[in-house]
Design an enzyme around this catalytic site. Structure first.
Site, short mmCIF file in Angstrom:
data_model
loop_
_atom_site.label_atom_id
_atom_site.label_comp_id
_atom_site.label_asym_id
_atom_site.label_seq_id
_atom_site.Cartn_x
_atom_site.Cartn_y
_atom_site.Cartn_z
N SER A 140 2.02 -2.93 -0.15
CA SER A 140 1.48 -2.22 1.01
C SER A 140 0.27 -1.38 0.60
CB SER A 140 2.59 -1.39 1.65
OG SER A 140 2.19 -0.88 2.90
N ASP B 186 4.24 -6.47 5.97
CA ASP B 186 4.28 -5.49 4.89
C ASP B 186 5.26 -5.87 3.79
OD1 ASP B 186 4.93 -2.90 3.45
OD2 ASP B 186 3.37 -2.24 4.83
#
Length: 383
Positions: free
Chosen positions: A50, A212
């Site tokens: 991320s 993500d």
């Protein structure tokens, strides 16, 4: 103390956390100061997820000059504004929120354009300008970097995929619900890893859509070990081994926004904390095995040194002080859904890409890193 870095397969693990990842930049700033005039890269293995992936890729692309790469990364984070990460005009947020709601009952609305609350195309433009992805390969070729990895969630297959460049020959791995895929790291991998669920749209790589990397990443440290690390420095964007206090007074039933906040915390925080505890326990167990029995299935069982630098202050509380810096549309949305209620749950802490908030986290990370300077020096440098 020697003047060189013991590069004995040292891995740097940078988990996700949206704007919270500014804290990691502060710790990296402290590391750069500790590193001082040493010219080599102290972290031959870089693992990011991320927003932590943005930091890892930035360092990987600048691995030939670690101190300079950290300095450039800090400048980028201190100059961030929400407009450089996502578009949050009132009409757009309302329209996207409606599309999100409708998609719960009509999957066909996602055809042609993925649904999400915010448009993160400005982030793509920022990363294109900031990072030369070809430098990653050059640094691996020149020996300034051994391996770099990014993790993303394959929405179609329900699989956590770690894309890696460099590392040991045949380093790819296949485990339950996770695998390692060798490939040159490019912008689309970073966009996929940073696509916070429901907040940012999924990114397409090949035939599949990805979100993500914190989603379903049950073992965030394992990519570093697969890539050859025998010691890891972990910089989570939340307090490690936090003490929780139960409240005596009555508490309201959680609002929708609070629930979403806890889901984000579960994705970004729980896995790394659990994996750190697991690694610590395995290391303890290995000390109990007699040396004569330290060979198993033809492979040596060796402990993996792990050092953690984590926030000494509550990042959610810091975010509460800066929530007014969010665009008006997001403040309205969060207020209506209860996302900005107390209880140490704040979606704002992930979305506050502002100079004031990020600057405060950078300063916190720097101070925490310098507080642990002696530990960091012992960890990185050998006699």
């Amino acid at each position: 103390m020697g003047n060189s870095v013991s590069r004995a397969n040292t891995g740097l693990v940078l988990p996700g956390g949206g704007a919270r990842a500014a804290y990691q930049v502060g710790v990296l700033k402290a590391l750069a100061e500790i590193h001082d005039k040493r010219h080599n890269n102290p972290f031959p293995i870089l693992v990011g997820t991320s927003a932590g992936g943005i930091n890892a890729v930035s360092i990987g692309a600048g691995a030939h000059h670690f101190v300079g790469a950290v300095r450039t990364l800090e400048m980028m984070w201190r100059d961030l504004t929400t407009q450089k990460i996502y578009r949050a005009d009132v009409y757009g947020v309302i329209r996207n929120a409606i599309r999100l709601g409708v998609s719960l009952f009509n999957a066909g609305i996602t055809e042609g354009r993925p649904v999400a609350l915010l448009d993160n195309s400005p982030l793509r433009e920022l990363l294109q300008h900031h990072i030369d992805f070809d430098d990653i390969g050059r640094n691996i070729y020149n020996g300034d970097l051994d391996a770099l990895s990014l993790t993303a969630m394959n929405y179609t297959l329900g699989l956590s995929e770690t894309f890696f460049q460099g590392g040991p020959q045949h380093a790819g791995w296949q485990r339950w619900r996770r695998q390692g895929v060798a490939t040159p790291i490019q912008l689309q991998h970073l966009m996929a890893s940073t696509a916070i669920p429901t907040i940012f749209p999924p990114a397409k790589i090949g035939r599949y859509y990805y979100g993500d990397g914190a989603l379903r990443q049950l073992t965030p440290i394992s990519p570093a070990i697969h890539l050859g690390a025998n010691r890891v420095l972990v910089i989570p964007a939340n307090g490690h081994k936090r003490v929780y206090h139960h409240r005596a007074k009555p508490i309201q039933s959680p609002a929708f926004g609070q629930i979403i906040g806890q889901l984000l915390n579960s994705a970004f925080i729980d896995s790394i904390e659990t994996d750190i505890e697991r690694l610590e326990r395995v290391n303890e167990l290995l000390t109990l095995i007699p040396e004569d029995n330290m060979q198993m299935m033809g492979r040596a069982l060796l402990p993996v040194d792990c050092l953690v630098v984590s926030p000494s202050e509550d990042i959610d509380a810091i975010a509460d002080e800066h929530i007014s810096e969010l665009p008006r549309s997001l403040r309205f949305f969060m207020g209506r859904t209860g996302a900005n209620r107390g209880g140490n749950v704040s979606i704002a802490s992930y979305l506050l890409f502002t100079p004031e908030y990020c600057g405060k986290l950078i300063d916190l990370g720097y101070n925490d890193g310098m507080t642990q300077r002696e530990e960091l020096e012992k960890f990185l440098y050998r006699q």
